[in-house]
Design a protein around this motif. Structure first.
Motif, PDB file in Angstrom:
ATOM      1  N   ASN A  82       3.095  -2.034   5.225  1.00  0.00           N
ATOM      2  CA  ASN A  82       3.357  -3.154   4.314  1.00  0.00           C
ATOM      3  C   ASN A  82       4.027  -4.341   5.013  1.00  0.00           C
ATOM      4  OD1 ASN A  82       2.375  -1.656   2.020  1.00  0.00           O
ATOM      5  ND2 ASN A  82       4.298  -0.532   2.054  1.00  0.00           N
ATOM      6  N   LEU A 109      -1.369  -3.605   6.141  1.00  0.00           N
ATOM      7  CA  LEU A 109      -1.815  -2.987   4.898  1.00  0.00           C
ATOM      8  C   LEU A 109      -3.107  -2.203   5.115  1.00  0.00           C
ATOM      9  CD1 LEU A 109      -1.209  -5.991   2.500  1.00  0.00           C
ATOM     10  CD2 LEU A 109      -0.068  -3.794   2.311  1.00  0.00           C
ATOM     11  N   LYS A 122      -5.630  -2.385   3.338  1.00  0.00           N
ATOM     12  CA  LYS A 122      -6.696  -3.116   2.669  1.00  0.00           C
ATOM     13  C   LYS A 122      -6.754  -4.524   3.239  1.00  0.00           C
ATOM     14  CE  LYS A 122      -3.575  -4.027  -1.222  1.00  0.00           C
ATOM     15  NZ  LYS A 122      -3.365  -3.832  -2.666  1.00  0.00           N
ATOM     16  N   SER A 143       0.855  -1.177   0.000  1.00  0.00           N
ATOM     17  CA  SER A 143       0.000   0.000   0.000  1.00  0.00           C
ATOM     18  C   SER A 143       0.895   1.231   0.000  1.00  0.00           C
ATOM     19  CB  SER A 143      -0.928   0.002   1.223  1.00  0.00           C
ATOM     20  OG  SER A 143      -0.167  -0.035   2.415  1.00  0.00           O
TER      21      SER A 143
END
Length: 302
Positions: free
Chosen positions: A73, A100, A102, A32
């Motif tokens: 990350n 992350l 997401k 990300s």
């Protein structure tokens, strides 16, 4: 699932294992754009099928707050406890943590159990898809079961052990990586030709990043359009922000040179990405170039 029921009422739960964090690009080829020096606090996420007593929920909440913040990350395994559930069956409980921005889904992954000296105590492949979707910036507790056939010793430590991801060198074939704008604008036959070029080239050496010329064309206004393959032979995504480039013709003469600022151009691990660099007329140092043979490179790579 009441794993904290053996505690004395006044005994605070504690993390008996250590943390093992890896880059998300190493495990998932995912990253990300979170600011790299930012610390990520992960929120507790309980699997929807887990029915826990309140004391366990409180204990997991407390332990999650005890976990060290992650870097952007990262994926992490943070050891909670290790217990012999019944003879020959050992339960290792750990947070699976995702920094992350997401949600992620994991697949079958080999995990290793190691002691504080770094010696491997056991190894087993786990189907981590059973964890379901792990939300962005979250910690999900999970049980990992080892039997004697998975272990190399019968003496397991109660503290300072670590559950770790076993990363393997990528077996993925070097492939084409198209930027979204190229994906939309290129005709299918052009994509097919690019894929054929990438497939027929010898992949870059492990860890190497280089450039290969695809096309050079002089525009009517005198600018030079140079299309290159940016070839990433490493096992990590690379983000390019600035590239110095020189172009040489068949005679070995420098035709154009200059620096290019890019808007965080990402080339995924083990892929090649085409990109066009436009040298304005002011950057051109040789007008009558012979492009029957040519190359482009960063000056330090010549």
């Amino acid at each position: 699932m009441g794993i904290f029921s053996k505690r004395d009422n006044n005994e605070q739960p504690k993390l008996e294992g250590k943390e093992n964090a890896v880059s998300s690009s190493d495990l998932l080829n995912e990253e990300s754009t979170t600011e790299q020096n930012k610390e990520i606090q992960t929120e507790l996420s309980i699997h929807s099928e887990w029915e826990l007593p309140k004391e366990d929920i409180y204990a997991y909440q407390f332990l999650n707050m005890e976990c060290t913040p992650l870097k952007p990350n990262q994926l992490s395994l943070s050891g909670i406890n290790l217990d012999e559930e019944k003879e020959g069956l050992y339960r290792v409980t750990a947070f699976v943590r995702n920094s992350l921005d997401k949600a992620i889904k994991l697949e079958e992954t080999t995990l290793v159990l190691v002691n504080k000296e770094g010696q491997t105590l056991g190894r087993k492949a786990f189907d981590l898809s059973e964890l379901g979707e792990i939300p962005a910036r979250s910690s999900r507790p999970w049980h990992f079961y080892f039997t004697h056939k998975d272990l190399f010793t019968q003496e397991l430590p109660r503290e300072d052990w670590q559950l770790a991801f076993q990363l393997k060198p990528s077996s993925r074939k070097h492939s084409l990586d198209l930027e979204a704008s190229w994906e939309k604008s290129l005709a299918e036959d052009s994509k097919a030709r690019l894929e054929e070029v990438v497939n027929n080239l010898t992949p870059p050496k492990e860890g190497e990043v280089n450039f290969m010329g695809l096309q050079v064309k002089k525009a009517d206004n005198g600018d030079l359009h140079v299309t290159l393959l940016i070839r990433n032979g490493s096992e990590k995504n690379i983000n390019l922000e600035q590239i110095p480039l020189q172009v040489e013709d068949a005679n070995g003469d420098v035709v154009a040179k200059g620096g290019f600022k890019l808007d965080h151009l990402t080339v995924k691990a083990n892929t090649s990405k085409p990109w066009t660099f436009i040298f304005p007329k002011a950057m051109i140092v040789k007008e009558d170039a012979d492009f029957s043979k040519w190359k482009a490179y960063a000056p330090t790579q010549k």
